[in-house]
Design a protein around this motif. Structure first.
Motif, PDB file in Angstrom:
ATOM      1  N   ASP A 110       0.861  -1.182   0.000  1.00 36.93           N
ATOM      2  CA  ASP A 110       0.000   0.000   0.000  1.00 36.93           C
ATOM      3  C   ASP A 110       0.898   1.233   0.000  1.00 36.93           C
ATOM      4  N   ASP A 111       0.988   1.914  -1.146  1.00 34.17           N
ATOM      5  CA  ASP A 111       1.885   3.061  -1.287  1.00 34.17           C
ATOM      6  C   ASP A 111       1.607   4.153  -0.262  1.00 34.17           C
ATOM      7  N   LYS A 112       0.343   4.408  -0.008  1.00 37.82           N
ATOM      8  CA  LYS A 112      -0.018   5.461   0.944  1.00 37.82           C
ATOM      9  C   LYS A 112       0.494   5.120   2.347  1.00 37.82           C
ATOM     10  N   MET A 113       0.300   3.883   2.765  1.00 42.00           N
ATOM     11  CA  MET A 113       0.749   3.446   4.086  1.00 42.00           C
ATOM     12  C   MET A 113       2.271   3.446   4.158  1.00 42.00           C
ATOM     13  N   LEU A 114       2.928   2.992   3.118  1.00 44.58           N
ATOM     14  CA  LEU A 114       4.389   2.972   3.091  1.00 44.58           C
ATOM     15  C   LEU A 114       4.949   4.388   3.163  1.00 44.58           C
ATOM     16  N   ARG A 115       4.352   5.312   2.426  1.00 49.21           N
ATOM     17  CA  ARG A 115       4.787   6.715   2.496  1.00 49.21           C
ATOM     18  C   ARG A 115       4.604   7.271   3.902  1.00 49.21           C
ATOM     19  N   TYR A 116       3.505   6.920   4.542  1.00 48.97           N
ATOM     20  CA  TYR A 116       3.255   7.359   5.914  1.00 48.97           C
ATOM     21  C   TYR A 116       4.365   6.863   6.841  1.00 48.97           C
ATOM     22  N   PHE A 117       4.696   5.581   6.779  1.00 47.81           N
ATOM     23  CA  PHE A 117       5.742   5.023   7.629  1.00 47.81           C
ATOM     24  C   PHE A 117       7.103   5.659   7.341  1.00 47.81           C
ATOM     25  N   MET A 118       7.396   5.860   6.069  1.00 48.47           N
ATOM     26  CA  MET A 118       8.672   6.476   5.703  1.00 48.47           C
ATOM     27  C   MET A 118       8.749   7.904   6.236  1.00 48.47           C
ATOM     28  N   ARG A 119       7.647   8.621   6.190  1.00 51.18           N
ATOM     29  CA  ARG A 119       7.605   9.988   6.711  1.00 51.18           C
ATOM     30  C   ARG A 119       7.818   9.990   8.227  1.00 51.18           C
ATOM     31  N   GLN A 120       7.221   9.045   8.915  1.00 49.90           N
ATOM     32  CA  GLN A 120       7.397   8.957  10.365  1.00 49.90           C
ATOM     33  C   GLN A 120       8.854   8.653  10.726  1.00 49.90           C
ATOM     34  N   VAL A 121       9.489   7.799   9.961  1.00 51.08           N
ATOM     35  CA  VAL A 121      10.897   7.494  10.183  1.00 51.08           C
ATOM     36  C   VAL A 121      11.746   8.746   9.979  1.00 51.08           C
ATOM     37  N   GLN A 122      11.442   9.512   8.946  1.00 51.61           N
ATOM     38  CA  GLN A 122      12.203  10.736   8.682  1.00 51.61           C
ATOM     39  C   GLN A 122      12.007  11.756   9.798  1.00 51.61           C
ATOM     40  N   ILE A 123      10.789  11.896  10.295  1.00 50.09           N
ATOM     41  CA  ILE A 123      10.527  12.813  11.402  1.00 50.09           C
ATOM     42  C   ILE A 123      11.330  12.396  12.629  1.00 50.09           C
ATOM     43  N   GLN A 124      11.359  11.102  12.905  1.00 48.05           N
ATOM     44  CA  GLN A 124      12.121  10.603  14.056  1.00 48.05           C
ATOM     45  C   GLN A 124      13.619  10.876  13.876  1.00 48.05           C
ATOM     46  N   ARG A 125      14.126  10.679  12.690  1.00 50.44           N
ATOM     47  CA  ARG A 125      15.551  10.959  12.419  1.00 50.44           C
ATOM     48  C   ARG A 125      15.853  12.447  12.587  1.00 50.44           C
ATOM     49  N   ASP A 126      14.984  13.291  12.066  1.00 47.52           N
ATOM     50  CA  ASP A 126      15.186  14.743  12.177  1.00 47.52           C
ATOM     51  C   ASP A 126      15.150  15.193  13.632  1.00 47.52           C
ATOM     52  N   PHE A 127      14.206  14.674  14.396  1.00 47.18           N
ATOM     53  CA  PHE A 127      14.096  15.053  15.797  1.00 47.18           C
ATOM     54  C   PHE A 127      15.309  14.548  16.575  1.00 47.18           C
ATOM     55  N   THR A 128      15.788  13.355  16.243  1.00 48.04           N
ATOM     56  CA  THR A 128      16.996  12.833  16.881  1.00 48.04           C
ATOM     57  C   THR A 128      18.181  13.738  16.587  1.00 48.04           C
ATOM     58  N   ALA A 129      18.322  14.192  15.355  1.00 45.94           N
ATOM     59  CA  ALA A 129      19.420  15.105  15.002  1.00 45.94           C
ATOM     60  C   ALA A 129      19.298  16.412  15.776  1.00 45.94           C
ATOM     61  N   HIS A 130      18.082  16.892  15.949  1.00 43.20           N
ATOM     62  CA  HIS A 130      17.858  18.115  16.723  1.00 43.20           C
ATOM     63  C   HIS A 130      18.279  17.920  18.178  1.00 43.20           C
ATOM     64  N   ILE A 131      17.911  16.798  18.761  1.00 45.97           N
ATOM     65  CA  ILE A 131      18.292  16.497  20.147  1.00 45.97           C
ATOM     66  C   ILE A 131      19.802  16.330  20.244  1.00 45.97           C
ATOM     67  N   HIS A 132      20.411  15.668  19.290  1.00 49.25           N
ATOM     68  CA  HIS A 132      21.876  15.487  19.299  1.00 49.25           C
ATOM     69  C   HIS A 132      22.592  16.831  19.325  1.00 49.25           C
ATOM     70  N   ALA A 133      22.052  17.805  18.616  1.00 46.38           N
ATOM     71  CA  ALA A 133      22.683  19.128  18.571  1.00 46.38           C
ATOM     72  C   ALA A 133      22.694  19.793  19.954  1.00 46.38           C
ATOM     73  N   LEU A 134      21.851  19.328  20.846  1.00 51.79           N
ATOM     74  CA  LEU A 134      21.752  19.911  22.178  1.00 51.79           C
ATOM     75  C   LEU A 134      22.512  19.123  23.246  1.00 51.79           C
ATOM     76  N   LEU A 135      23.031  17.976  22.859  1.00 55.31           N
ATOM     77  CA  LEU A 135      23.720  17.092  23.805  1.00 55.31           C
ATOM     78  C   LEU A 135      25.215  17.025  23.507  1.00 55.31           C
ATOM     79  N   PRO A 136      26.007  16.632  24.499  1.00 56.55           N
ATOM     80  CA  PRO A 136      27.438  16.424  24.240  1.00 56.55           C
ATOM     81  C   PRO A 136      27.646  15.360  23.157  1.00 56.55           C
ATOM     82  N   ALA A 137      28.638  15.554  22.332  1.00 55.77           N
ATOM     83  CA  ALA A 137      28.901  14.649  21.200  1.00 55.77           C
ATOM     84  C   ALA A 137      29.088  13.200  21.641  1.00 55.77           C
ATOM     85  N   ALA A 138      29.616  12.985  22.826  1.00 55.46           N
ATOM     86  CA  ALA A 138      29.851  11.621  23.304  1.00 55.46           C
ATOM     87  C   ALA A 138      28.555  10.825  23.459  1.00 55.46           C
ATOM     88  N   LEU A 139      27.429  11.518  23.627  1.00 57.02           N
ATOM     89  CA  LEU A 139      26.149  10.823  23.793  1.00 57.02           C
ATOM     90  C   LEU A 139      25.459  10.510  22.469  1.00 57.02           C
TER      91      LEU A 139
END
Length: 87
Positions: free
Chosen positions: A10-39
């Motif tokens: 289901d292309d629509k469902m797959l796009r939804y999941f892929m978008r959620q993964v991208q949001i999670q990656r982006d938010f993780t990168a945002h959090i990383h920018a606020l934490l010490p590099a070692a973490l």
């Protein structure tokens, strides 16, 4: 319950999941920018629902270090407009 193969076809469902993964990656990168590099390699966003941010870590040592950063991390996120009820 839908089988995985049906969901992935289901292309629509797959796009939804892929978008959620991208949001999670982006938010993780945002959090990383606020934490010490070692973490960075040991910490990632698990979920963000109802103003509750769940951070995942790969060890209790990292969890303890992250707890020490919790108040400043929450304050910084609030300054950026991300209000958290729990972290």
């Amino acid at each position: 319950m839908a089988q995985i193969s049906n969901v992935l076809q289901d292309d629509k469902m797959l796009r939804y999941f892929m978008r959620q993964v991208q949001i999670q990656r982006d938010f993780t990168a945002h959090i990383h920018a606020l934490l010490p590099a070692a973490l960075h390699p040991h910490c990632w966003v698990g979920d963000y629902i109802n103003d509750c941010l769940t951070l995942c870590v790969d060890s209790s040592v990292v969890a303890a270090r992250l707890r020490l950063q919790q108040i400043s991390l929450q304050a910084t996120l609030q300054e950026q407009g991300i209000v958290l009820q729990a972290l």
